[in-house]
Design a protein around this motif. Structure first.
Motif, PDB file in Angstrom:
ATOM      1  N   ARG A 100     -14.357   6.205  -6.479  1.00 45.56           N
ATOM      2  CA  ARG A 100     -14.377   7.475  -7.208  1.00 45.56           C
ATOM      3  C   ARG A 100     -15.560   8.356  -6.814  1.00 45.56           C
ATOM      4  N   ASP A 101     -16.763   7.804  -6.788  1.00 49.55           N
ATOM      5  CA  ASP A 101     -17.934   8.615  -6.472  1.00 49.55           C
ATOM      6  C   ASP A 101     -17.903   9.079  -5.018  1.00 49.55           C
ATOM      7  N   ARG A 102     -17.523   8.209  -4.134  1.00 46.13           N
ATOM      8  CA  ARG A 102     -17.452   8.555  -2.720  1.00 46.13           C
ATOM      9  C   ARG A 102     -16.458   9.687  -2.480  1.00 46.13           C
ATOM     10  N   CYS A 103     -15.368   9.650  -3.196  1.00 50.26           N
ATOM     11  CA  CYS A 103     -14.297  10.630  -3.046  1.00 50.26           C
ATOM     12  C   CYS A 103     -14.654  11.976  -3.673  1.00 50.26           C
ATOM     13  N   GLY A 104     -15.505  11.946  -4.709  1.00 48.38           N
ATOM     14  CA  GLY A 104     -15.838  13.167  -5.420  1.00 48.38           C
ATOM     15  C   GLY A 104     -15.195  13.276  -6.783  1.00 48.38           C
ATOM     16  N   ARG A 105     -14.567  12.194  -7.234  1.00 48.92           N
ATOM     17  CA  ARG A 105     -13.902  12.198  -8.540  1.00 48.92           C
ATOM     18  C   ARG A 105     -14.726  11.515  -9.621  1.00 48.92           C
ATOM     19  N   GLY A 106     -15.901  11.022  -9.270  1.00 49.30           N
ATOM     20  CA  GLY A 106     -16.735  10.324 -10.239  1.00 49.30           C
ATOM     21  C   GLY A 106     -17.840  11.202 -10.774  1.00 49.30           C
TER      22      GLY A 106
ATOM     23  N   ALA B 145      -7.316  13.582  -1.145  1.00 50.17           N
ATOM     24  CA  ALA B 145      -7.169  12.749  -2.340  1.00 50.17           C
ATOM     25  C   ALA B 145      -6.041  13.336  -3.181  1.00 50.17           C
ATOM     26  N   ASN B 146      -4.854  12.813  -2.974  1.00 45.72           N
ATOM     27  CA  ASN B 146      -3.690  13.358  -3.695  1.00 45.72           C
ATOM     28  C   ASN B 146      -2.839  12.242  -4.290  1.00 45.72           C
ATOM     29  N   PRO B 147      -3.409  11.476  -5.213  1.00 45.56           N
ATOM     30  CA  PRO B 147      -2.637  10.379  -5.800  1.00 45.56           C
ATOM     31  C   PRO B 147      -1.446  10.901  -6.594  1.00 45.56           C
ATOM     32  N   GLU B 148      -0.393  10.118  -6.577  1.00 42.90           N
ATOM     33  CA  GLU B 148       0.810  10.495  -7.312  1.00 42.90           C
ATOM     34  C   GLU B 148       0.598  10.394  -8.813  1.00 42.90           C
ATOM     35  N   TYR B 149      -0.250   9.453  -9.210  1.00 43.06           N
ATOM     36  CA  TYR B 149      -0.517   9.238 -10.633  1.00 43.06           C
ATOM     37  C   TYR B 149      -2.009   9.388 -10.904  1.00 43.06           C
ATOM     38  N   GLY B 150      -2.355  10.004 -12.033  1.00 39.19           N
ATOM     39  CA  GLY B 150      -3.753  10.192 -12.391  1.00 39.19           C
ATOM     40  C   GLY B 150      -4.498   8.891 -12.595  1.00 39.19           C
TER      41      GLY B 150
ATOM     42  N   GLN C 191       0.804  -1.219   0.000  1.00 40.70           N
ATOM     43  CA  GLN C 191       0.000   0.000   0.000  1.00 40.70           C
ATOM     44  C   GLN C 191       0.838   1.272   0.000  1.00 40.70           C
ATOM     45  N   LEU C 192       2.129   1.151   0.193  1.00 36.54           N
ATOM     46  CA  LEU C 192       2.984   2.316   0.317  1.00 36.54           C
ATOM     47  C   LEU C 192       2.963   3.188  -0.933  1.00 36.54           C
ATOM     48  N   LEU C 193       2.930   4.492  -0.722  1.00 36.81           N
ATOM     49  CA  LEU C 193       2.955   5.536  -1.761  1.00 36.81           C
ATOM     50  C   LEU C 193       1.686   5.619  -2.592  1.00 36.81           C
ATOM     51  N   GLN C 194       0.654   4.875  -2.249  1.00 39.78           N
ATOM     52  CA  GLN C 194      -0.608   5.011  -2.962  1.00 39.78           C
ATOM     53  C   GLN C 194      -1.418   6.157  -2.357  1.00 39.78           C
ATOM     54  N   CYS C 195      -2.512   6.512  -3.009  1.00 42.49           N
ATOM     55  CA  CYS C 195      -3.346   7.630  -2.556  1.00 42.49           C
ATOM     56  C   CYS C 195      -3.768   7.407  -1.103  1.00 42.49           C
ATOM     57  N   HIS C 196      -3.486   8.382  -0.240  1.00 47.81           N
ATOM     58  CA  HIS C 196      -3.808   8.253   1.184  1.00 47.81           C
ATOM     59  C   HIS C 196      -5.299   8.003   1.407  1.00 47.81           C
TER      60      HIS C 196
END
Length: 366
Positions: free
Chosen positions: A254-260, A240-245, A63-68
Protein backbone atom coordinates in the motif's frame (compact mmCIF):
# COMPACT_ATOMS: atom_id res chain seq x y z
CA UNK A 1 18.49 -19.23 56.79
CA UNK A 2 20.63 -18.37 53.80
CA UNK A 3 20.67 -22.01 52.71
CA UNK A 4 16.87 -22.20 52.87
CA UNK A 5 16.50 -19.02 50.84
CA UNK A 6 18.95 -20.28 48.26
CA UNK A 7 17.05 -23.54 48.00
CA UNK A 8 13.75 -21.70 47.45
CA UNK A 9 15.28 -19.56 44.69
CA UNK A 10 16.69 -22.63 42.97
CA UNK A 11 13.33 -24.38 43.08
CA UNK A 12 11.69 -21.42 41.36
CA UNK A 13 14.24 -21.11 38.57
CA UNK A 14 13.05 -24.07 36.45
CA UNK A 15 9.54 -22.60 36.36
CA UNK A 16 10.89 -19.24 35.22
CA UNK A 17 12.95 -20.96 32.52
CA UNK A 18 9.91 -22.86 31.32
CA UNK A 19 7.97 -19.62 30.94
CA UNK A 20 10.79 -18.15 28.85
CA UNK A 21 10.89 -21.26 26.68
CA UNK A 22 7.27 -20.89 25.57
CA UNK A 23 7.34 -17.21 24.70
CA UNK A 24 5.90 -15.80 21.49
CA UNK A 25 9.36 -15.01 20.16
CA UNK A 26 10.57 -18.56 20.74
CA UNK A 27 7.47 -19.91 18.96
CA UNK A 28 8.15 -17.71 15.91
CA UNK A 29 11.77 -18.87 15.77
CA UNK A 30 10.68 -22.52 16.14
CA UNK A 31 8.06 -22.20 13.40
CA UNK A 32 10.48 -20.55 10.96
CA UNK A 33 13.07 -23.30 11.52
CA UNK A 34 10.40 -25.97 11.23
CA UNK A 35 9.21 -24.65 7.86
CA UNK A 36 12.80 -24.27 6.64
CA UNK A 37 13.55 -27.90 7.48
CA UNK A 38 10.24 -29.12 6.06
CA UNK A 39 10.91 -27.45 2.70
CA UNK A 40 14.27 -29.22 2.49
CA UNK A 41 12.84 -32.60 3.54
CA UNK A 42 9.99 -32.23 1.02
CA UNK A 43 12.47 -31.56 -1.78
CA UNK A 44 11.54 -27.88 -2.07
CA UNK A 45 14.61 -26.03 -0.75
CA UNK A 46 13.93 -23.17 -3.18
CA UNK A 47 10.96 -22.20 -1.01
CA UNK A 48 13.47 -21.04 1.61
CA UNK A 49 14.85 -18.29 -0.60
CA UNK A 50 13.47 -15.51 -2.77
CA UNK A 51 11.49 -16.51 -5.84
CA UNK A 52 13.00 -16.04 -9.27
CA UNK A 53 11.38 -13.39 -11.45
CA UNK A 54 9.03 -15.20 -13.86
CA UNK A 55 9.02 -14.64 -17.59
CA UNK A 56 6.69 -11.82 -18.70
CA UNK A 57 4.82 -14.44 -20.69
CA UNK A 58 4.26 -16.82 -17.77
CA UNK A 59 1.14 -16.58 -15.61
CA UNK A 60 -0.20 -18.40 -12.57
CA UNK A 61 -3.95 -19.13 -12.49
CA UNK A 62 -4.15 -17.83 -8.91
CA UNK A 63 -2.99 -14.35 -9.98
CA UNK A 64 -5.42 -13.80 -12.84
CA UNK A 65 -7.65 -10.69 -12.69
CA UNK A 66 -5.90 -9.28 -9.63
CA UNK A 67 -4.43 -5.77 -9.51
CA UNK A 68 -1.73 -5.55 -12.21
CA UNK A 69 0.58 -3.46 -10.03
CA UNK A 70 0.27 -5.75 -7.01
CA UNK A 71 1.13 -8.78 -9.13
CA UNK A 72 4.10 -6.98 -10.72
CA UNK A 73 5.41 -6.06 -7.27
CA UNK A 74 5.04 -9.66 -6.15
CA UNK A 75 6.69 -11.07 -9.27
CA UNK A 76 9.73 -8.81 -8.78
CA UNK A 77 10.11 -9.59 -5.08
CA UNK A 78 9.21 -6.08 -3.91
CA UNK A 79 9.39 -5.95 -0.10
CA UNK A 80 6.03 -6.67 1.51
CA UNK A 81 5.08 -4.15 4.17
CA UNK A 82 3.50 -6.76 6.42
CA UNK A 83 4.00 -10.44 7.09
CA UNK A 84 2.16 -13.07 5.07
CA UNK A 85 -1.05 -14.29 6.73
CA UNK A 86 0.49 -17.70 7.37
CA UNK A 87 -2.32 -18.62 9.76
CA UNK A 88 -4.89 -18.18 6.99
CA UNK A 89 -2.73 -20.19 4.59
CA UNK A 90 -2.30 -22.92 7.17
CA UNK A 91 -6.04 -23.13 7.83
CA UNK A 92 -6.79 -23.19 4.11
CA UNK A 93 -4.48 -26.16 3.60
CA UNK A 94 -5.86 -28.08 6.56
CA UNK A 95 -9.45 -27.30 5.53
CA UNK A 96 -8.86 -28.65 2.04
CA UNK A 97 -6.78 -31.67 2.97
CA UNK A 98 -8.53 -32.87 6.11
CA UNK A 99 -12.16 -31.87 5.52
CA UNK A 100 -13.00 -31.14 1.89
CA UNK A 101 -11.09 -34.06 0.42
CA UNK A 102 -12.67 -36.43 2.93
CA UNK A 103 -16.10 -34.99 2.13
CA UNK A 104 -15.57 -35.35 -1.61
CA UNK A 105 -14.54 -38.99 -1.23
CA UNK A 106 -17.73 -39.68 0.72
CA UNK A 107 -19.84 -37.72 -1.79
CA UNK A 108 -18.48 -39.68 -4.76
CA UNK A 109 -20.55 -42.85 -4.56
CA UNK A 110 -19.81 -44.27 -8.03
CA UNK A 111 -17.21 -47.04 -7.93
CA UNK A 112 -15.68 -45.62 -11.11
CA UNK A 113 -15.09 -42.11 -9.76
CA UNK A 114 -12.20 -41.03 -7.58
CA UNK A 115 -10.80 -37.89 -5.96
CA UNK A 116 -7.25 -36.86 -6.75
CA UNK A 117 -5.50 -34.29 -4.55
CA UNK A 118 -4.42 -32.09 -7.44
CA UNK A 119 -3.38 -32.01 -11.08
CA UNK A 120 -0.88 -29.79 -12.88
CA UNK A 121 -1.73 -27.73 -15.94
CA UNK A 122 0.87 -26.15 -18.21
CA UNK A 123 -0.29 -24.81 -21.57
CA UNK A 124 0.21 -21.92 -23.98
CA UNK A 125 -2.28 -19.57 -25.61
CA UNK A 126 -1.81 -17.20 -28.51
CA UNK A 127 -2.80 -13.59 -27.80
CA UNK A 128 -2.24 -10.15 -29.34
CA UNK A 129 0.81 -9.88 -27.04
CA UNK A 130 2.18 -13.11 -28.46
CA UNK A 131 2.23 -16.57 -26.92
CA UNK A 132 1.66 -16.73 -23.16
CA UNK A 133 2.06 -19.64 -20.77
CA UNK A 134 -0.28 -20.56 -17.93
CA UNK A 135 0.99 -23.01 -15.35
CA UNK A 136 -0.36 -24.06 -11.98
CA UNK A 137 -1.66 -26.80 -9.68
CA UNK A 138 -5.35 -27.43 -9.16
CA UNK A 139 -7.26 -28.18 -5.99
CA UNK A 140 -8.91 -31.65 -5.76
CA UNK A 141 -10.32 -33.01 -9.01
CA UNK A 142 -12.87 -35.79 -9.40
CA UNK A 143 -11.56 -38.22 -12.02
CA UNK A 144 -12.57 -41.49 -13.62
CA UNK A 145 -10.75 -44.81 -13.23
CA UNK A 146 -8.30 -43.82 -15.98
CA UNK A 147 -7.43 -40.58 -14.23
CA UNK A 148 -9.33 -38.40 -16.69
CA UNK A 149 -10.83 -35.28 -15.06
CA UNK A 150 -14.60 -35.13 -14.64
CA UNK A 151 -15.16 -32.23 -12.25
CA UNK A 152 -12.77 -29.55 -11.03
CA UNK A 153 -13.04 -28.05 -7.54
CA UNK A 154 -11.64 -24.74 -6.36
CA UNK A 155 -11.45 -24.46 -2.55
CA UNK A 156 -11.33 -21.07 -0.79
CA UNK A 157 -11.74 -19.99 2.83
CA UNK A 158 -13.26 -16.82 4.20
CA UNK A 159 -13.95 -15.44 7.66
CA UNK A 160 -17.66 -16.01 7.01
CA UNK A 161 -19.72 -17.27 4.07
CA UNK A 162 -23.19 -16.00 5.04
CA UNK A 163 -23.10 -13.11 2.56
CA UNK A 164 -21.38 -14.92 -0.30
CA UNK A 165 -23.87 -14.92 -3.17
CA UNK A 166 -21.66 -15.82 -6.13
CA UNK A 167 -18.08 -16.80 -6.88
CA UNK A 168 -15.46 -14.07 -6.93
CA UNK A 169 -14.38 -13.22 -10.49
CA UNK A 170 -10.75 -13.96 -9.53
CA UNK A 171 -11.81 -17.45 -8.55
CA UNK A 172 -13.90 -17.93 -11.68
CA UNK A 173 -10.87 -16.93 -13.75
CA UNK A 174 -8.67 -19.38 -11.85
CA UNK A 175 -11.15 -22.20 -12.40
CA UNK A 176 -11.42 -21.34 -16.11
CA UNK A 177 -7.63 -21.54 -16.48
CA UNK A 178 -7.61 -24.98 -14.88
CA UNK A 179 -10.55 -26.23 -16.96
CA UNK A 180 -8.85 -25.03 -20.13
CA UNK A 181 -5.53 -26.59 -19.11
CA UNK A 182 -7.07 -29.92 -18.15
CA UNK A 183 -9.04 -30.01 -21.40
CA UNK A 184 -5.86 -29.63 -23.43
CA UNK A 185 -3.80 -31.99 -21.29
CA UNK A 186 -6.33 -34.83 -21.39
CA UNK A 187 -7.73 -34.11 -24.87
CA UNK A 188 -11.30 -33.94 -23.57
CA UNK A 189 -13.60 -31.08 -22.68
CA UNK A 190 -13.62 -30.20 -18.99
CA UNK A 191 -16.43 -27.69 -18.70
CA UNK A 192 -17.64 -27.94 -15.11
CA UNK A 193 -16.21 -26.78 -11.81
CA UNK A 194 -17.39 -26.19 -8.25
CA UNK A 195 -16.08 -23.23 -6.30
CA UNK A 196 -16.46 -24.08 -2.60
CA UNK A 197 -16.09 -21.47 0.15
CA UNK A 198 -15.52 -22.52 3.75
CA UNK A 199 -15.87 -20.33 6.83
CA UNK A 200 -12.81 -20.11 9.07
CA UNK A 201 -15.17 -19.25 11.92
CA UNK A 202 -18.00 -21.78 11.70
CA UNK A 203 -16.79 -24.31 9.07
CA UNK A 204 -20.01 -23.67 7.14
CA UNK A 205 -19.61 -23.99 3.38
CA UNK A 206 -21.21 -22.60 0.25
CA UNK A 207 -20.62 -24.11 -3.17
CA UNK A 208 -21.26 -22.73 -6.65
CA UNK A 209 -21.38 -24.64 -9.91
CA UNK A 210 -19.76 -22.80 -12.82
CA UNK A 211 -19.50 -23.80 -16.46
CA UNK A 212 -16.72 -22.90 -18.84
CA UNK A 213 -17.65 -19.65 -20.59
CA UNK A 214 -15.65 -19.09 -23.80
CA UNK A 215 -16.51 -15.38 -23.86
CA UNK A 216 -15.36 -14.86 -20.26
CA UNK A 217 -12.20 -16.85 -20.96
CA UNK A 218 -11.24 -14.90 -24.08
CA UNK A 219 -12.46 -11.38 -23.31
CA UNK A 220 -11.81 -11.22 -19.58
CA UNK A 221 -9.21 -13.77 -18.47
CA UNK A 222 -6.94 -13.79 -21.52
CA UNK A 223 -7.40 -10.04 -21.96
CA UNK A 224 -6.01 -9.53 -18.45
CA UNK A 225 -3.06 -11.85 -19.11
CA UNK A 226 -2.36 -10.15 -22.44
CA UNK A 227 -2.38 -6.70 -20.82
CA UNK A 228 -0.13 -7.81 -17.97
CA UNK A 229 2.33 -9.38 -20.38
CA UNK A 230 2.48 -6.11 -22.33
CA UNK A 231 3.32 -4.13 -19.17
CA UNK A 232 6.06 -6.60 -18.33
CA UNK A 233 7.55 -6.66 -21.82
CA UNK A 234 7.62 -2.84 -21.88
CA UNK A 235 9.23 -2.84 -18.39
CA UNK A 236 6.49 -0.48 -17.31
CA UNK A 237 5.10 -0.28 -13.79
CA UNK A 238 1.43 -1.17 -14.28
CA UNK A 239 -1.30 1.15 -13.03
CA UNK A 240 -3.00 0.46 -9.71
CA UNK A 241 -6.46 -0.47 -10.92
CA UNK A 242 -7.84 -3.25 -8.73
CA UNK A 243 -11.26 -4.56 -9.60
CA UNK A 244 -12.28 -4.55 -5.96
CA UNK A 245 -11.51 -1.93 -3.30
CA UNK A 246 -10.69 -4.60 -0.76
CA UNK A 247 -7.56 -5.47 -2.73
CA UNK A 248 -6.04 -2.15 -1.64
CA UNK A 249 -7.22 -2.61 1.94
CA UNK A 250 -5.39 -5.92 2.28
CA UNK A 251 -2.48 -5.23 -0.07
CA UNK A 252 1.07 -5.69 1.23
CA UNK A 253 2.38 -2.82 -0.95
CA UNK A 254 0.00 0.00 0.00
CA UNK A 255 2.64 2.57 0.96
CA UNK A 256 4.88 1.75 -1.98
CA UNK A 257 1.96 2.10 -4.36
CA UNK A 258 0.73 5.38 -2.88
CA UNK A 259 -2.46 4.07 -1.30
CA UNK A 260 -1.19 4.03 2.28
CA UNK A 261 -0.35 6.67 4.87
CA UNK A 262 3.18 7.34 3.59
CA UNK A 263 3.87 10.11 1.08
CA UNK A 264 4.96 7.89 -1.81
CA UNK A 265 3.44 7.22 -5.17
CA UNK A 266 4.09 4.62 -7.85
CA UNK A 267 7.44 3.45 -6.52
CA UNK A 268 9.17 0.70 -8.52
CA UNK A 269 9.71 -2.76 -7.05
CA UNK A 270 13.34 -2.32 -5.93
CA UNK A 271 14.41 -0.66 -2.69
CA UNK A 272 13.19 -0.37 0.89
CA UNK A 273 11.18 2.71 1.79
CA UNK A 274 12.98 5.15 4.13
CA UNK A 275 11.56 5.54 7.65
CA UNK A 276 9.46 2.44 7.14
CA UNK A 277 9.49 -0.81 9.10
CA UNK A 278 9.34 -4.17 7.37
CA UNK A 279 9.09 -7.68 8.78
CA UNK A 280 12.62 -9.01 9.22
CA UNK A 281 12.07 -11.92 6.82
CA UNK A 282 10.74 -9.58 4.14
CA UNK A 283 13.75 -7.27 4.42
CA UNK A 284 16.13 -10.22 4.10
CA UNK A 285 14.24 -11.72 1.17
CA UNK A 286 14.27 -8.43 -0.70
CA UNK A 287 17.96 -7.76 -0.10
CA UNK A 288 18.87 -11.27 -1.22
CA UNK A 289 16.74 -10.83 -4.34
CA UNK A 290 18.30 -7.56 -5.47
CA UNK A 291 22.04 -7.10 -5.31
CA UNK A 292 21.74 -3.31 -5.64
CA UNK A 293 19.33 -2.94 -2.72
CA UNK A 294 20.58 -1.75 0.66
CA UNK A 295 19.30 -1.81 4.20
CA UNK A 296 17.81 1.48 5.37
CA UNK A 297 19.08 3.19 8.56
CA UNK A 298 15.63 2.57 10.01
CA UNK A 299 15.98 -1.18 9.58
CA UNK A 300 19.61 -1.24 10.72
CA UNK A 301 18.33 0.33 13.94
CA UNK A 302 15.47 -2.17 14.18
CA UNK A 303 17.54 -5.23 13.19
CA UNK A 304 21.17 -4.37 14.06
CA UNK A 305 22.37 -7.89 13.27
CA UNK A 306 21.47 -7.35 9.59
CA UNK A 307 23.82 -4.37 9.31
CA UNK A 308 26.76 -6.78 9.40
CA UNK A 309 25.31 -8.82 6.50
CA UNK A 310 24.12 -6.11 4.13
CA UNK A 311 25.16 -2.66 3.02
CA UNK A 312 23.30 0.19 4.69
CA UNK A 313 22.24 3.54 3.25
CA UNK A 314 23.40 6.75 4.91
CA UNK A 315 21.06 9.12 6.63
CA UNK A 316 20.28 12.10 4.40
CA UNK A 317 18.89 15.48 5.43
CA UNK A 318 15.68 16.54 3.71
CA UNK A 319 16.74 20.20 3.87
CA UNK A 320 20.50 20.53 3.33
CA UNK A 321 21.14 17.15 1.68
CA UNK A 322 23.96 16.34 4.11
CA UNK A 323 24.61 12.64 4.71
CA UNK A 324 25.66 10.75 7.84
CA UNK A 325 26.67 7.10 8.31
CA UNK A 326 23.78 5.02 9.57
CA UNK A 327 25.48 4.25 12.89
CA UNK A 328 26.61 7.82 13.62
CA UNK A 329 23.19 9.23 14.50
CA UNK A 330 21.48 8.64 17.83
CA UNK A 331 17.83 7.77 17.48
CA UNK A 332 15.22 6.06 19.64
CA UNK A 333 13.72 4.21 16.66
CA UNK A 334 10.37 5.99 17.02
CA UNK A 335 9.09 6.46 13.44
CA UNK A 336 6.87 9.33 14.54
CA UNK A 337 9.97 11.24 15.66
CA UNK A 338 12.70 10.78 13.02
CA UNK A 339 16.24 11.90 13.90
CA UNK A 340 17.23 15.50 13.21
CA UNK A 341 20.09 16.74 11.06
CA UNK A 342 22.97 17.90 13.30
CA UNK A 343 24.08 20.57 10.81
CA UNK A 344 20.63 22.09 10.47
CA UNK A 345 20.14 22.01 14.23
CA UNK A 346 23.43 23.93 14.66
CA UNK A 347 22.02 26.54 12.27
CA UNK A 348 18.84 26.82 14.34
CA UNK A 349 16.62 25.31 11.62
CA UNK A 350 15.87 21.69 12.63
CA UNK A 351 15.28 19.32 9.71
CA UNK A 352 14.50 15.61 9.54
CA UNK A 353 16.88 12.91 8.40
CA UNK A 354 15.69 10.14 6.12
CA UNK A 355 17.48 7.18 4.65
CA UNK A 356 19.15 7.43 1.27
CA UNK A 357 17.38 5.19 -1.18
CA UNK A 358 17.61 3.59 -4.62
CA UNK A 359 13.83 3.69 -5.00
CA UNK A 360 12.94 3.29 -8.67
CA UNK A 361 10.21 5.26 -10.37
CA UNK A 362 8.23 3.87 -13.28
CA UNK A 363 10.33 1.05 -14.74
CA UNK A 364 9.39 -2.26 -13.16
CA UNK A 365 12.82 -3.86 -13.14
CA UNK A 366 15.14 -0.94 -12.38
Amino acid sequence: MSEVGSSEEESQMPEANLVDEISGERFRDWYRKREFRKNIEDGNPYFNGPSSVPSPRKHSPSQLLQCHRKIAYRQHNAPAEKSDPVGIFWFGSRFEEELVQAFLKEAVIDDHEYVTNSLWVDFTVQTDAGEIQIKGETDPVIVDSDGNPLLLTEIKTKQAVDNVQSPNRHHRAQAHAYMKGLSEKHDRKVTDAVVLYGSRKTLDVKSFHIEFDPWFWRNTVLAWAETHTSYRLDEELPPANPEYGWECNFCSFRDRCGRGSASYESIGPVGLLPLHEYPREEAIRHLESHGNAKLTPTLSNRYPELASRFEVHDWRCERCDATYPHDSVEWTGDLSEPPLCPSCCDCGVPATLRGDSILSQGKEGE
